[in-house]
Scaffold this motif. Structure first.
Motif, PDB file in Angstrom:
ATOM      1  N   PRO A  46      -5.432   3.138 -15.864  1.00 45.88           N
ATOM      2  CA  PRO A  46      -6.358   2.835 -14.759  1.00 45.88           C
ATOM      3  C   PRO A  46      -5.725   1.939 -13.684  1.00 45.88           C
ATOM      4  N   ILE A  47      -4.856   1.022 -14.099  1.00 48.23           N
ATOM      5  CA  ILE A  47      -4.176   0.170 -13.120  1.00 48.23           C
ATOM      6  C   ILE A  47      -3.222   1.013 -12.272  1.00 48.23           C
ATOM      7  N   GLY A  48      -2.572   2.004 -12.863  1.00 44.35           N
ATOM      8  CA  GLY A  48      -1.710   2.905 -12.095  1.00 44.35           C
ATOM      9  C   GLY A  48      -2.488   3.697 -11.060  1.00 44.35           C
ATOM     10  N   VAL A  49      -3.660   4.187 -11.447  1.00 48.37           N
ATOM     11  CA  VAL A  49      -4.513   4.911 -10.495  1.00 48.37           C
ATOM     12  C   VAL A  49      -4.973   3.970  -9.387  1.00 48.37           C
ATOM     13  N   LEU A  50      -5.368   2.763  -9.757  1.00 50.91           N
ATOM     14  CA  LEU A  50      -5.812   1.772  -8.780  1.00 50.91           C
ATOM     15  C   LEU A  50      -4.706   1.453  -7.778  1.00 50.91           C
ATOM     16  N   GLU A  51      -3.492   1.397  -8.255  1.00 55.02           N
ATOM     17  CA  GLU A  51      -2.348   1.120  -7.385  1.00 55.02           C
ATOM     18  C   GLU A  51      -2.237   2.181  -6.283  1.00 55.02           C
ATOM     19  N   ILE A  52      -2.389   3.434  -6.661  1.00 52.75           N
ATOM     20  CA  ILE A  52      -2.337   4.519  -5.668  1.00 52.75           C
ATOM     21  C   ILE A  52      -3.519   4.423  -4.711  1.00 52.75           C
ATOM     22  N   LEU A  53      -4.689   4.132  -5.248  1.00 54.26           N
ATOM     23  CA  LEU A  53      -5.885   4.027  -4.405  1.00 54.26           C
ATOM     24  C   LEU A  53      -5.805   2.860  -3.425  1.00 54.26           C
ATOM     25  N   CYS A  54      -5.092   1.810  -3.771  1.00 52.19           N
ATOM     26  CA  CYS A  54      -4.894   0.689  -2.850  1.00 52.19           C
ATOM     27  C   CYS A  54      -3.844   1.020  -1.785  1.00 52.19           C
ATOM     28  N   LEU A  55      -2.885   1.863  -2.143  1.00 48.70           N
ATOM     29  CA  LEU A  55      -1.813   2.220  -1.208  1.00 48.70           C
ATOM     30  C   LEU A  55      -2.304   3.150  -0.100  1.00 48.70           C
ATOM     31  N   ILE A  56      -3.172   4.075  -0.428  1.00 48.06           N
ATOM     32  CA  ILE A  56      -3.585   5.101   0.538  1.00 48.06           C
ATOM     33  C   ILE A  56      -4.130   4.506   1.835  1.00 48.06           C
ATOM     34  N   PRO A  57      -5.096   3.576   1.795  1.00 46.87           N
ATOM     35  CA  PRO A  57      -5.580   3.047   3.074  1.00 46.87           C
ATOM     36  C   PRO A  57      -4.532   2.249   3.838  1.00 46.87           C
ATOM     37  N   PHE A  58      -3.539   1.721   3.139  1.00 44.11           N
ATOM     38  CA  PHE A  58      -2.467   1.001   3.820  1.00 44.11           C
ATOM     39  C   PHE A  58      -1.617   1.949   4.663  1.00 44.11           C
ATOM     40  N   LEU A  59      -1.502   3.188   4.227  1.00 42.61           N
ATOM     41  CA  LEU A  59      -0.663   4.158   4.933  1.00 42.61           C
ATOM     42  C   LEU A  59      -1.367   4.815   6.108  1.00 42.61           C
ATOM     43  N   ILE A  60      -2.678   4.688   6.177  1.00 35.35           N
ATOM     44  CA  ILE A  60      -3.456   5.286   7.261  1.00 35.35           C
ATOM     45  C   ILE A  60      -3.634   4.233   8.356  1.00 35.35           C
ATOM     46  N   PRO A  61      -3.151   4.490   9.580  1.00 34.37           N
ATOM     47  CA  PRO A  61      -3.228   3.467  10.624  1.00 34.37           C
ATOM     48  C   PRO A  61      -4.636   2.899  10.843  1.00 34.37           C
ATOM     49  N   ARG A  62      -5.626   3.727  10.770  1.00 36.25           N
ATOM     50  CA  ARG A  62      -6.995   3.276  11.045  1.00 36.25           C
ATOM     51  C   ARG A  62      -7.534   2.332   9.961  1.00 36.25           C
ATOM     52  N   THR A  63      -7.017   2.430   8.751  1.00 31.72           N
ATOM     53  CA  THR A  63      -7.495   1.597   7.641  1.00 31.72           C
ATOM     54  C   THR A  63      -6.421   0.611   7.166  1.00 31.72           C
ATOM     55  N   LEU A  64      -5.476   0.300   8.048  1.00 29.10           N
ATOM     56  CA  LEU A  64      -4.375  -0.599   7.703  1.00 29.10           C
ATOM     57  C   LEU A  64      -4.874  -1.957   7.205  1.00 29.10           C
ATOM     58  N   LEU A  65      -5.863  -2.530   7.873  1.00 26.02           N
ATOM     59  CA  LEU A  65      -6.365  -3.842   7.471  1.00 26.02           C
ATOM     60  C   LEU A  65      -6.930  -3.793   6.054  1.00 26.02           C
ATOM     61  N   TRP A  66      -7.753  -2.786   5.771  1.00 29.00           N
ATOM     62  CA  TRP A  66      -8.327  -2.659   4.426  1.00 29.00           C
ATOM     63  C   TRP A  66      -7.243  -2.442   3.381  1.00 29.00           C
TER      64      TRP A  66
END
Length: 115
Positions: A46-66
């Motif tokens: 679950p921590i591995g999945v969470l890691e990916i889920l935290c990375l995705i919004p970082f890679l999207i310019p519109r959701t960079l802050l989140w």
């Protein structure tokens, strides 16, 4: 030049997080031993999945802050896990610094004072 630094750091952080998440999801012996030592073996995937889920919004310019905030929370947890088991938190602390450096390079206005 700044554009290339952003691309390079984004690629580096993406590879780091995806590699780390893949290790948690595929569970090689060394990773299992580390999570078992921390008492988190049942939470490894679950921590591995969470890691990916935290990375995705970082890679999207519109959701960079989140994404920056989510990765900061994730890495803060990693730092605490290391400290609570008398291990130096050097790696997660350096990655956290890179996350914030990249967030600044991508969008300096996030750090501008609001009056």
């Amino acid at each position: 030049m700044k554009k290339y630094a952003i691309y390079g750091l984004t690629g580096l952080l993406t590879l780091l997080f995806l590699g780390s998440a893949a290790a948690k999801l595929t569970a090689p012996t060394g990773v299992q031993a580390q999570f078992d030592k921390f008492g988190l073996l049942a939470w490894m995937r679950p921590i591995g999945v969470l890691e990916i889920l935290c990375l995705i919004p970082f890679l999207i310019p519109r959701t960079l802050l989140w994404g920056t905030l989510l990765l900061s929370a994730y890495l803060g947890g990693a730092i605490v896990a290391h400290l609570s088991h008398a291990e130096p938190p050097f790696f997660p602390a350096v990655v956290l610094g890179l996350v914030w450096l990249l967030a600044y390079l991508k969008e300096p206005r996030l750090f501008a004072a609001q009056t």
